[in-house]
Design an enzyme around this catalytic site. Structure first.
Site, mmCIF file in Angstrom:
data_model
loop_
_atom_site.group_PDB
_atom_site.id
_atom_site.type_symbol
_atom_site.label_atom_id
_atom_site.label_comp_id
_atom_site.label_asym_id
_atom_site.label_seq_id
_atom_site.Cartn_x
_atom_site.Cartn_y
_atom_site.Cartn_z
ATOM 1 C CB ILE A 33 7.777 -1.622 -0.219
ATOM 2 C CG1 ILE A 33 7.009 -2.918 -0.506
ATOM 3 C CG2 ILE A 33 6.897 -0.512 0.293
ATOM 4 C CD1 ILE A 33 6.364 -3.558 0.728
ATOM 5 C CB CYS A 34 5.171 -1.241 -4.081
ATOM 6 S SG CYS A 34 3.810 -1.423 -5.241
ATOM 7 C CB ALA A 35 6.000 1.812 -7.758
#
Length: 183
Positions: free
Chosen positions: A102-104
């Site tokens: 998730i995210c980066a």
């Protein structure tokens, strides 16, 4: 019981890690928090420290149902530089184990070539690292054995997607109701 490993490096995004761990444990999964740092104490992007269950040097992942990478910077970058983790992800992918980021953190999967031909999402600005992926910008994307999330606001939808994938829609619905989650 399904076995989940969540990987931590200094600078991880706390809400993404803790929301996933909380929801997965509520679903009845055995979740192990694994540090890729020199010791088991890891500090999040917002200065929340956590004592992980294990260090990656003391683990093998033969029993994994899911390997999960929370985002945050520089946490995700550090995860991507960990040779033990990269080997574990590649081995798990070969076996069809579910991989989630998730995210980066989807950039770690992208840089390993694990997103080629897959729909994926990530934090805006990191899509350039999703080598070969079909970037969607969705909050959560699920394609085969890969589940990706966009960022902090996607923490709960991402966690519920993990539960649905591992335990089915009925378990996901049960948890959403119990947690008063009305999406």
């Amino acid at each position: 019981m399904k076995k989940v490993y969540v990987f931590f490096a200094d600078g991880f995004e706390e809400i993404e890690a803790f929301a996933s761990i909380d929801v997965l444990r509520r679903a009845g999964f055995d979740v192990t928090m694994v540090s890729v740092m020199d010791n088991e104490i890891v500090k999040g992007a917002h200065q929340v420290s956590v004592f992980c269950d294990k260090n990656i040097e003391n683990c093998d992942f033969y029993d994994a149902s899911l390997l999960l990478l929370p985002g945050g910077m520089p946490g995700a970058q550090t995860l991507g530089e960990c040779e033990d983790l990269k080997r574990a992800l590649l081995s798990a992918a070969e076996k069809g184990v579910t991989l989630a980021a998730i995210c980066a953190a989807p950039m770690v999967l992208g840089q390993l070539g694990l997103l080629k031909g897959k729909k994926a999402t990530c934090y805006p600005g990191f899509e350039q690292f999703l080598d070969g992926a079909d970037y969607t910008a969705s909050m959560v994307e699920h394609d085969g054995n890969i589940i990706t999330g966009k960022g902090p606001a996607a923490a709960l939808p991402f966690a519920f997607a993990l539960v649905k994938h591992l335990a089915g829609e009925a378990k996901e619905k049960e948890l959403k109701e119990a947690m008063c989650y009305n999406h």
